[in-house]
Design an enzyme around this catalytic site. Structure first.
Site, PDB file in Angstrom:
ATOM      1  NE  ARG A  91      -3.248   2.638   2.690  1.00 30.94           N
ATOM      2  CZ  ARG A  91      -3.469   3.333   3.790  1.00 30.94           C
ATOM      3  NH1 ARG A  91      -2.910   2.977   4.934  1.00 30.94           N
ATOM      4  NH2 ARG A  91      -4.241   4.399   3.751  1.00 30.94           N
ATOM      5  CG  ASP A 148      -4.866   4.591   0.128  1.00 28.10           C
ATOM      6  OD1 ASP A 148      -5.533   3.601  -0.193  1.00 28.10           O
ATOM      7  OD2 ASP A 148      -4.469   4.781   1.290  1.00 28.10           O
ATOM      8  CG  LEU A 207     -17.117   6.575   8.968  1.00 30.22           C
ATOM      9  CD1 LEU A 207     -18.384   6.743   9.787  1.00 30.22           C
ATOM     10  CD2 LEU A 207     -16.576   7.923   8.510  1.00 30.22           C
ATOM     11  CB  SER A 209      -7.036   4.301  12.047  1.00 29.30           C
ATOM     12  OG  SER A 209      -6.573   4.052  10.734  1.00 29.30           O
ATOM     13  N   GLY A 325     -13.364   0.438  10.553  1.00 32.86           N
ATOM     14  CA  GLY A 325     -13.554   0.100  11.956  1.00 32.86           C
ATOM     15  C   GLY A 325     -14.784   0.656  12.626  1.00 32.86           C
ATOM     16  CD  GLU A 328     -15.746  -2.987   8.527  1.00 28.54           C
ATOM     17  OE1 GLU A 328     -15.448  -3.965   9.259  1.00 28.54           O
ATOM     18  OE2 GLU A 328     -15.025  -2.596   7.583  1.00 28.54           O
TER      19      GLU A 328
END
EC number: 2.7.2.1
Length: 393
Positions: A91, A148, A207, A209, A325, A328
């Protein structure tokens, strides 16, 4: 078994996954991470069935930085049997204006990516560190960079430019958008679970870190809340979309140096700065401190505001997706955001929301509201396998 290694390196943690390859199919074999780098280092890894493979702590001096964490993770990975490493997928947060898709990395590409460090000072150096080490240790193993920013590179020019002299745009001063690997995965996943919605106008809220939102039309990114650097949007670890006049005030009136302003914006702002407590949404929701409540209200408000902006950019909205995080796992945050979007036709099913269902809107809601786990690592693995399998690879 032929295998791919996926690496996601940050300033205080290193995440990695091993995928088995059979033809063009991928099966996740191992998830691992080193977190607490420089403070309370800990290496953990589990097999696909949940079996714990290692859980080891280290002295802070032994794993004081990212290169040391990479070394320890690599040392453990080399003890594994039955895997033949075919490639490593990384990444990389910023691909600048030049990289619109994943790319095989050589020395020229690596130098080019290093030139974008000023665009993502918290991320890019850490993303590139394991690439350099891997190229030194295993020069014959292909290294693939997955960006990204790439998913957003199809934006119309008028959406990505700033109202500045054109020369700045040509230099790369433009809106980029981030969390693209997550949004790309959600776009693909939505085609599987809600194909009709996937072809329409979808707002996705990543939504985690870090936080941002993206507007999709027919699975393509049309608009994003993150702009030039990964410090904008509805974030909670940085100040989000800050009035440039505030930055000028800090420099001209407060006499702050550029580095001090950078440190303030990247390390002391966001929900932690506003609350004085934490960037962790769980801590803020559990606190009875009024500043914690203010921080949560501010965050929800920014999400609702950005949701409306993205709906306008899309010309309406057919579906809304929560992922990452908090998206969900936090029913209270989801409920407050959906309540704020009621004017768009979103209607929450409270029981489904509390149960963590995949669809949390009512049967009569004009906007379908989904909760979908993201999987950036799988997206990286897919891109990596496709690239090394291409005829000209």
């Amino acid at each position: 078994m032929d295998a791919l290694l996926v690496v996601n390196a940050g300033s205080s943690s290193l995440k990695f996954q091993v995928f088995g390859i059979v033809g063009m199919d991928l099966t996740r074999q191992i998830r691992g991470k080193v977190d607490g780098i420089g403070t309370r280092p800990r290496l953990q890894a589990t097999a696909a069935d949940g079996t714990q493979l290692i859980d080891q702590t280290y002295d802070a001096k032994a794993v004081r930085d990212l290169p040391a964490a990479i070394t320890e993770a690599r040392r453990w990975l080399l003890t594994l049997e039955g895997f033949e490493l075919q490639a490593v997928g990384h990444r990389v947060v910023h691909g600048g204006p030049d990289y619109t898709r994943p790319v095989l990395i050589d020395a020229t590409v690596l130098d080019h990516l290093a030139g974008y460090q000023d665009l993502a000072p918290l991320h890019q150096p850490n993303n590139l560190a394991p690439i350099r080490l891997a190229m030194e240790i295993n020069p014959d193993v292909p290294q693939v960079a997955c960006f990204d920013t790439a998913f957003h590179r199809g934006h119309a020019k008028h959406t990505d430019c700033y109202a500045l002299p054109r020369s700045f745009y040509d230099e790369g001063v433009r809106r980029y958008g981030f969390h693209g690997l997550s949004y790309e995965y959600i776009a693909e996943r939505l085609r599987e679970v809600a194909s009709r919605a996937a072809k329409g106008r979808v707002v996705v809220a990543h939504l985690g870190s870090g936080a941002s939102m993206c507007g999709l039309r027919d699975g393509r990114s049309i608009e994003s809340t993150m702009l030039h650097r990964p410090s904008t949007g509805c974030r909670w670890d940085t100040p989000g979309q800050l009035d440039p006049g505030v930055v000028l005030y800090l420099i001209l009136q407060k006499g702050m140096k550029a580095q001090a302003v950078s440190d303030l914006l990247y390390h002391d702002a966001g929900l932690k700065g506003l609350s004085g407590l934490s960037n962790d949404m769980r801590d803020l929701l559990a606190s009875d401190d009024p500043h914690a409540a203010l921080s949560v209200a501010h965050f929800v408000y920014r999400c609702v505001l950005n949701g409306g902006m993205l709906a306008a950019a899309l010309g309406g909205i057919d579906a809304f997706v929560f992922t990452a995080g908090v998206g969900e796992n936090s029913p209270p945050i989801r409920a407050r955001i959906v309540e704020g979007l009621a004017w768009l036709g979103a209607e929450l099913d409270p029981a489904a929301n509390e149960a963590g269902a995949a669809l949390i809107s009512t049967a009569t809601s004009r906007v379908a509201v989904h909760v979908l786990p993201t999987d950036e690592e799988l997206m990286i693995a897919r891109h990596t396998l496709a690239l090394i399998s291409a005829p000209n690879a």
